[in-house]
Design a protein around this motif. Structure first.
Motif, PDB file in Angstrom:
ATOM      1  N   SER A  87       0.639  -1.297  -0.136  1.00 46.43           N
ATOM      2  CA  SER A  87      -0.122   0.097   0.014  1.00 46.43           C
ATOM      3  C   SER A  87       0.747   1.350  -0.043  1.00 46.43           C
ATOM      4  CB  SER A  87      -0.796   0.000   1.208  1.00 46.43           C
ATOM      5  OG  SER A  87      -0.303   0.278   2.434  1.00 46.43           O
ATOM      6  N   THR A  90       1.889   1.648  -3.803  1.00 50.99           N
ATOM      7  CA  THR A  90       0.875   2.066  -4.483  1.00 50.99           C
ATOM      8  C   THR A  90       0.497   3.621  -4.147  1.00 50.99           C
ATOM      9  OG1 THR A  90      -0.822   1.319  -2.905  1.00 50.99           O
ATOM     10  CG2 THR A  90      -0.230  -0.242  -4.704  1.00 50.99           C
ATOM     11  N   ALA A  94       0.959   6.807  -6.955  1.00 53.44           N
ATOM     12  CA  ALA A  94      -0.178   7.450  -7.250  1.00 53.44           C
ATOM     13  C   ALA A  94       0.161   9.046  -6.910  1.00 53.44           C
ATOM     14  CB  ALA A  94      -1.257   7.112  -6.137  1.00 53.44           C
ATOM     15  N   ARG A 105      -4.186   7.712 -13.443  1.00 56.01           N
ATOM     16  CA  ARG A 105      -3.473   6.648 -12.443  1.00 56.01           C
ATOM     17  C   ARG A 105      -3.322   7.221 -11.172  1.00 56.01           C
ATOM     18  NH1 ARG A 105       3.409   7.182 -13.610  1.00 56.01           N
ATOM     19  NH2 ARG A 105       4.044   6.492 -11.483  1.00 56.01           N
ATOM     20  N   ARG A 108      -6.729   5.748  -9.733  1.00 53.21           N
ATOM     21  CA  ARG A 108      -6.678   4.136  -9.576  1.00 53.21           C
ATOM     22  C   ARG A 108      -5.750   3.900  -8.437  1.00 53.21           C
ATOM     23  NH1 ARG A 108      -6.154   3.413 -16.168  1.00 53.21           N
ATOM     24  NH2 ARG A 108      -8.424   3.851 -16.629  1.00 53.21           N
ATOM     25  N   LEU A 109      -4.409   4.171  -8.493  1.00 55.31           N
ATOM     26  CA  LEU A 109      -3.689   3.905  -7.550  1.00 55.31           C
ATOM     27  C   LEU A 109      -3.956   4.067  -6.081  1.00 55.31           C
ATOM     28  CD1 LEU A 109      -0.115   4.333  -9.289  1.00 55.31           C
ATOM     29  CD2 LEU A 109      -1.513   1.929  -8.622  1.00 55.31           C
ATOM     30  N   GLY A 111      -7.106   4.405  -4.997  1.00 58.95           N
ATOM     31  CA  GLY A 111      -8.296   3.374  -4.847  1.00 58.95           C
ATOM     32  C   GLY A 111      -7.573   1.972  -4.267  1.00 58.95           C
ATOM     33  N   VAL A 112      -6.557   1.621  -4.882  1.00 62.94           N
ATOM     34  CA  VAL A 112      -5.819   0.367  -4.666  1.00 62.94           C
ATOM     35  C   VAL A 112      -5.332   0.230  -3.250  1.00 62.94           C
ATOM     36  CG1 VAL A 112      -3.930  -1.267  -5.256  1.00 62.94           C
ATOM     37  CG2 VAL A 112      -5.614  -0.166  -7.024  1.00 62.94           C
ATOM     38  N   THR A 113      -4.569   1.644  -3.014  1.00 64.36           N
ATOM     39  CA  THR A 113      -4.225   1.931  -1.633  1.00 64.36           C
ATOM     40  C   THR A 113      -5.213   1.487  -0.445  1.00 64.36           C
ATOM     41  OG1 THR A 113      -2.585   3.360  -2.675  1.00 64.36           O
ATOM     42  CG2 THR A 113      -2.820   3.446  -0.188  1.00 64.36           C
ATOM     43  N   LEU A 115      -7.948   0.098  -0.718  1.00 62.15           N
ATOM     44  CA  LEU A 115      -8.377  -1.106  -0.751  1.00 62.15           C
ATOM     45  C   LEU A 115      -7.486  -2.105   0.318  1.00 62.15           C
ATOM     46  CD1 LEU A 115     -10.425  -3.560  -1.523  1.00 62.15           C
ATOM     47  CD2 LEU A 115      -9.031  -3.783  -3.499  1.00 62.15           C
ATOM     48  N   LEU A 116      -6.177  -1.889   0.073  1.00 64.07           N
ATOM     49  CA  LEU A 116      -5.115  -2.631   0.624  1.00 64.07           C
ATOM     50  C   LEU A 116      -5.321  -2.451   2.368  1.00 64.07           C
ATOM     51  CD1 LEU A 116      -2.123  -2.247  -1.816  1.00 64.07           C
ATOM     52  CD2 LEU A 116      -3.539  -4.215  -1.299  1.00 64.07           C
TER      53      LEU A 116
END
Length: 213
Positions: A87, A90, A94, A105, A108-109, A111-113, A115-116
């Motif tokens: 995280s 990412t 980001a 970018r 999206r990144l 959002g991934v962070t 989620l993690l």
């Protein structure tokens, strides 16, 4: 008194960094440098807080060690640690993506962070459930139980706060409120999140690995 001062300072930082002038003014009225310096002061107080917890743990380790504890090192801890380290990676990319003007970018990144971070919190809840329900290991299980749940619980609260901050900047990012010139909130949250990750790595080494050897 110190708790009240901490909460007042935290509120002031959150208000000026995320609430004041939410749509139009942003943080320009207070300056990027001011808010970053405020975050550094806040992290300094957090270092002292966690430091006190680790001092307590080292103190009880030098005394009579009679704690009954489950097997702390497990695949779940390895997965959780990997999630939190990932995280930070990412979030870094980001932020750099935002600085390069790559909005998609960035979002999206980010959002991934987020989620993690949520998965990490879920993993910690699962760990607590396994220890309490299946191992009979809780905060009342000797001095080690109080140290373990005190330190990991404190860290979990910080990750939860970080998750809230990530969610705020994620949704603001969806509305295009950040640019390469306007990203103070992202910078300060990044500082906080990386700090929380470093604390976790240190906690794993000292608490999980240290207790097992």
């Amino acid at each position: 008194g110190s708790t009240g001062l901490f909460l007042a300072g935290l509120y002031g930082w959150l208000y000026h960094a995320f609430i004041a002038g939410f749509w139009e003014e942003g943080t320009a009225g207070h300056g990027s440098g001011t808010l970053k310096f405020a975050m550094l002061l806040f992290l300094g107080s957090e270092i002292a807080t966690f430091g006190a917890g680790f001092v307590y743990y080292f103190f009880i380790r030098t005394g009579t060690w009679t704690a009954t504890r489950p097997e702390l090192l497990s695949p779940l801890i390895a997965i959780n640690t990997g999630l939190l380290i990932l995280s930070s990676i990412t979030l870094h990319f980001a932020h750099t993506g935002l600085l390069k003007g790559k909005q998609k970018r960035f979002v999206r990144l980010l959002g991934v962070t987020l989620l993690l971070g949520i998965l990490f919190i879920g993993g910690q809840i699962l760990e607590y459930f396994e220890f309490i329900e299946h191992e009979g290991f809780d905060i009342t299980t000797g001095v080690f139980g109080s140290a373990f749940y005190g330190l990991t619980g404190l860290h979990g609260l910080h990750v939860s706060l970080g998750g809230v901050l990530l969610a705020i900047i994620f949704f603001r990012g969806l509305y295009g409120q950040y640019t390469p010139e306007k990203h103070t909130s992202v910078s300060t949250v990044s500082m906080y999140w990386h700090f929380v990750d470093v604390v976790w790595v240190f906690l794993v080494i000292v608490l999980y690995v240290g207790a097992a050897v």
